[in-house]
Write a protein that holds these residues in place. Structure first.
Motif, PDB file in Angstrom:
ATOM      1  N   ALA A   1      90.895   8.427 -42.837  1.00 42.62           N
ATOM      2  CA  ALA A   1      90.118   8.933 -43.976  1.00 42.62           C
ATOM      3  C   ALA A   1      89.322  10.169 -43.581  1.00 42.62           C
ATOM      4  CB  ALA A   1      89.184   7.843 -44.501  1.00 42.62           C
ATOM      5  N   TRP A   2      88.710  10.133 -42.389  1.00 42.90           N
ATOM      6  CA  TRP A   2      87.936  11.276 -41.900  1.00 42.90           C
ATOM      7  C   TRP A   2      88.842  12.492 -41.711  1.00 42.90           C
ATOM      8  CZ3 TRP A   2      83.512  13.486 -41.827  1.00 42.90           C
ATOM      9  CH2 TRP A   2      83.188  14.472 -40.892  1.00 42.90           C
ATOM     10  N   GLY A   3      90.006  12.269 -41.115  1.00 44.79           N
ATOM     11  CA  GLY A   3      90.937  13.376 -40.899  1.00 44.79           C
ATOM     12  C   GLY A   3      91.356  14.023 -42.207  1.00 44.79           C
ATOM     13  N   HIS A   4      91.648  13.199 -43.202  1.00 39.62           N
ATOM     14  CA  HIS A   4      92.017  13.732 -44.526  1.00 39.62           C
ATOM     15  C   HIS A   4      90.859  14.512 -45.121  1.00 39.62           C
ATOM     16  CE1 HIS A   4      92.709  13.675 -48.891  1.00 39.62           C
ATOM     17  NE2 HIS A   4      93.980  13.744 -48.560  1.00 39.62           N
ATOM     18  N   SER A   5      89.661  13.945 -45.017  1.00 40.25           N
ATOM     19  CA  SER A   5      88.474  14.611 -45.565  1.00 40.25           C
ATOM     20  C   SER A   5      88.225  15.946 -44.865  1.00 40.25           C
ATOM     21  CB  SER A   5      87.259  13.691 -45.399  1.00 40.25           C
ATOM     22  OG  SER A   5      86.108  14.302 -45.885  1.00 40.25           O
ATOM     23  N   GLN A   6      88.447  15.998 -43.574  1.00 40.38           N
ATOM     24  CA  GLN A   6      88.266  17.240 -42.834  1.00 40.38           C
ATOM     25  C   GLN A   6      89.269  18.305 -43.280  1.00 40.38           C
ATOM     26  OE1 GLN A   6      85.261  17.271 -41.472  1.00 40.38           O
ATOM     27  NE2 GLN A   6      85.916  17.758 -39.395  1.00 40.38           N
TER      28      GLN A   6
ATOM     29  N   GLN B   1      83.617  -6.778 -39.387  1.00 35.83           N
ATOM     30  CA  GLN B   1      84.087  -7.972 -40.093  1.00 35.83           C
ATOM     31  C   GLN B   1      85.372  -7.683 -40.856  1.00 35.83           C
ATOM     32  OE1 GLN B   1      80.809  -9.164 -42.552  1.00 35.83           O
ATOM     33  NE2 GLN B   1      79.651 -10.012 -40.840  1.00 35.83           N
ATOM     34  N   PHE B   2      85.482  -6.481 -41.354  1.00 41.78           N
ATOM     35  CA  PHE B   2      86.678  -6.098 -42.100  1.00 41.78           C
ATOM     36  C   PHE B   2      87.902  -6.064 -41.191  1.00 41.78           C
ATOM     37  CE2 PHE B   2      89.584  -3.456 -44.492  1.00 41.78           C
ATOM     38  CZ  PHE B   2      89.416  -3.941 -45.772  1.00 41.78           C
ATOM     39  N   GLY B   3      87.666  -5.855 -39.905  1.00 36.23           N
ATOM     40  CA  GLY B   3      88.766  -5.848 -38.953  1.00 36.23           C
ATOM     41  C   GLY B   3      89.009  -4.516 -38.279  1.00 36.23           C
ATOM     42  N   PHE B   4      88.184  -3.517 -38.581  1.00 35.07           N
ATOM     43  CA  PHE B   4      88.304  -2.240 -37.894  1.00 35.07           C
ATOM     44  C   PHE B   4      87.631  -2.354 -36.531  1.00 35.07           C
ATOM     45  CE2 PHE B   4      88.331  -0.389 -42.350  1.00 35.07           C
ATOM     46  CZ  PHE B   4      89.679  -0.089 -42.342  1.00 35.07           C
ATOM     47  N   ALA B   5      88.179  -1.678 -35.537  1.00 32.20           N
ATOM     48  CA  ALA B   5      87.621  -1.682 -34.185  1.00 32.20           C
ATOM     49  C   ALA B   5      86.332  -0.866 -34.141  1.00 32.20           C
ATOM     50  CB  ALA B   5      88.642  -1.097 -33.203  1.00 32.20           C
ATOM     51  N   ALA B   6      85.484  -1.180 -33.169  1.00 31.09           N
ATOM     52  CA  ALA B   6      84.208  -0.478 -33.017  1.00 31.09           C
ATOM     53  C   ALA B   6      84.390   1.025 -32.836  1.00 31.09           C
ATOM     54  CB  ALA B   6      83.427  -1.063 -31.840  1.00 31.09           C
ATOM     55  N   ASP B   7      85.524   1.443 -32.257  1.00 31.32           N
ATOM     56  CA  ASP B   7      85.728   2.889 -32.049  1.00 31.32           C
ATOM     57  C   ASP B   7      85.967   3.643 -33.359  1.00 31.32           C
ATOM     58  OD1 ASP B   7      88.372   2.182 -32.647  1.00 31.32           O
ATOM     59  OD2 ASP B   7      89.198   2.997 -30.796  1.00 31.32           O
ATOM     60  N   GLN B   8      86.112   2.927 -34.464  1.00 26.83           N
ATOM     61  CA  GLN B   8      86.271   3.570 -35.776  1.00 26.83           C
ATOM     62  C   GLN B   8      84.920   3.966 -36.385  1.00 26.83           C
ATOM     63  OE1 GLN B   8      89.249   4.438 -37.507  1.00 26.83           O
ATOM     64  NE2 GLN B   8      89.882   4.168 -35.384  1.00 26.83           N
ATOM     65  N   TRP B   9      83.835   3.447 -35.807  1.00 30.84           N
ATOM     66  CA  TRP B   9      82.507   3.706 -36.351  1.00 30.84           C
ATOM     67  C   TRP B   9      82.198   5.197 -36.448  1.00 30.84           C
ATOM     68  CZ3 TRP B   9      78.967   2.395 -39.446  1.00 30.84           C
ATOM     69  CH2 TRP B   9      77.697   2.974 -39.384  1.00 30.84           C
ATOM     70  N   GLN B  10      82.520   5.949 -35.409  1.00 28.14           N
ATOM     71  CA  GLN B  10      82.190   7.378 -35.429  1.00 28.14           C
ATOM     72  C   GLN B  10      82.785   8.081 -36.644  1.00 28.14           C
ATOM     73  OE1 GLN B  10      84.085   9.595 -32.180  1.00 28.14           O
ATOM     74  NE2 GLN B  10      85.575   7.935 -31.991  1.00 28.14           N
ATOM     75  N   TYR B  11      83.962   7.660 -37.068  1.00 31.10           N
ATOM     76  CA  TYR B  11      84.631   8.291 -38.212  1.00 31.10           C
ATOM     77  C   TYR B  11      84.035   7.817 -39.535  1.00 31.10           C
ATOM     78  CZ  TYR B  11      87.864   9.213 -34.430  1.00 31.10           C
ATOM     79  OH  TYR B  11      88.400   9.606 -33.228  1.00 31.10           O
ATOM     80  N   LEU B  12      83.798   6.506 -39.635  1.00 35.71           N
ATOM     81  CA  LEU B  12      83.205   5.989 -40.870  1.00 35.71           C
ATOM     82  C   LEU B  12      81.813   6.560 -41.063  1.00 35.71           C
ATOM     83  CD1 LEU B  12      83.562   4.045 -43.280  1.00 35.71           C
ATOM     84  CD2 LEU B  12      82.395   2.315 -41.896  1.00 35.71           C
ATOM     85  N   ASP B  13      81.034   6.580 -40.000  1.00 35.20           N
ATOM     86  CA  ASP B  13      79.676   7.099 -40.085  1.00 35.20           C
ATOM     87  C   ASP B  13      79.675   8.574 -40.481  1.00 35.20           C
ATOM     88  OD1 ASP B  13      76.833   6.856 -39.848  1.00 35.20           O
ATOM     89  OD2 ASP B  13      76.940   7.761 -37.853  1.00 35.20           O
ATOM     90  N   ALA B  14      80.523   9.364 -39.867  1.00 44.06           N
ATOM     91  CA  ALA B  14      80.599  10.791 -40.206  1.00 44.06           C
ATOM     92  C   ALA B  14      81.016  10.981 -41.666  1.00 44.06           C
ATOM     93  CB  ALA B  14      81.580  11.500 -39.278  1.00 44.06           C
ATOM     94  N   LEU B  15      82.007  10.201 -42.098  1.00 44.41           N
ATOM     95  CA  LEU B  15      82.516  10.314 -43.470  1.00 44.41           C
ATOM     96  C   LEU B  15      81.433   9.999 -44.490  1.00 44.41           C
ATOM     97  CD1 LEU B  15      85.054  10.734 -45.287  1.00 44.41           C
ATOM     98  CD2 LEU B  15      85.399   8.247 -45.101  1.00 44.41           C
ATOM     99  N   TRP B  16      80.785   8.869 -44.326  1.00 44.72           N
ATOM    100  CA  TRP B  16      79.811   8.453 -45.337  1.00 44.72           C
ATOM    101  C   TRP B  16      78.454   9.126 -45.176  1.00 44.72           C
ATOM    102  CZ3 TRP B  16      81.400   2.628 -45.942  1.00 44.72           C
ATOM    103  CH2 TRP B  16      82.595   2.582 -46.662  1.00 44.72           C
ATOM    104  N   ARG B  17      78.169   9.675 -44.011  1.00 43.89           N
ATOM    105  CA  ARG B  17      76.970  10.530 -43.896  1.00 43.89           C
ATOM    106  C   ARG B  17      77.188  11.778 -44.753  1.00 43.89           C
ATOM    107  NH1 ARG B  17      73.280  10.927 -38.898  1.00 43.89           N
ATOM    108  NH2 ARG B  17      73.489   8.894 -37.935  1.00 43.89           N
ATOM    109  N   ARG B  18      78.391  12.329 -44.660  1.00 41.25           N
ATOM    110  CA  ARG B  18      78.691  13.543 -45.423  1.00 41.25           C
ATOM    111  C   ARG B  18      78.796  13.246 -46.918  1.00 41.25           C
ATOM    112  NH1 ARG B  18      83.541  17.075 -43.527  1.00 41.25           N
ATOM    113  NH2 ARG B  18      84.788  15.422 -44.402  1.00 41.25           N
TER     114      ARG B  18
END
Length: 144
Positions: A134-139, A58-75
């Motif tokens: 965000a994930w790349g920066h966090s990594q 809904q925010f406008g991010f593509a579905a392929d961004q899920w893997q990064y958001l999920d990894a970020l907020w899981r961590r």
């Protein structure tokens, strides 16, 4: 001191502008439901992760961004909206530092995962462009 969580300063007006754009996109897309709106099969649709997936789209991010958001907020928090870092005080799903920054979205920021996720998505968009950034920066540095 090691920095953790969403610590960078993003002006409130930027967060609010991004949230307004999100609301416009939701209103425009209400008429058509996309099969992409269903979360991946390993995500409980009634969980904070399921909510996060829907809000991300809904925010406008593509579905392929899920893997990064999920990894970020899981961590960061394990998608726990009550998670609090004992050393830094970072709070909630996005580990906002301080957590009170999320009050820009709604006063229920301490207990409402939707408020936290909406703030976190706006923060990511303003600071990194997308969850992959965000994930790349966090990594690289251990925080975002």
């Amino acid at each position: 001191m090691k920095r953790t969580g969403a610590a960078a300063r993003v002006p409130r007006r930027v967060i609010m502008k991004l949230l307004a754009k999100r609301a416009e996109r939701i209103a425009a897309s209400m008429a058509s439901a996309s099969p992409e709106a269903l979360p991946p099969t390993d995500v409980d649709p009634d969980s904070n992760r399921g909510l996060g997936y829907r809000l991300m789209l809904q925010f406008g991010f593509a579905a392929d961004q899920w893997q990064y958001l999920d990894a970020l907020w899981r961590r960061e928090s394990g998608w726990n909206h009550l998670a609090e870092n004992p050393s830094s005080g970072a709070y909630g799903v996005p580990q906002s530092l301080p957590g009170s920054k999320m009050a820009a979205v709604a006063p229920d920021w301490r207990t409402n995962p939707e408020t936290q996720i909406m703030w976190g998505l706006a923060y990511i968009a303003a600071r990194y462009g997308d969850p992959e950034g965000a994930w790349g920066h966090s990594q690289r540095v251990g925080w975002y």
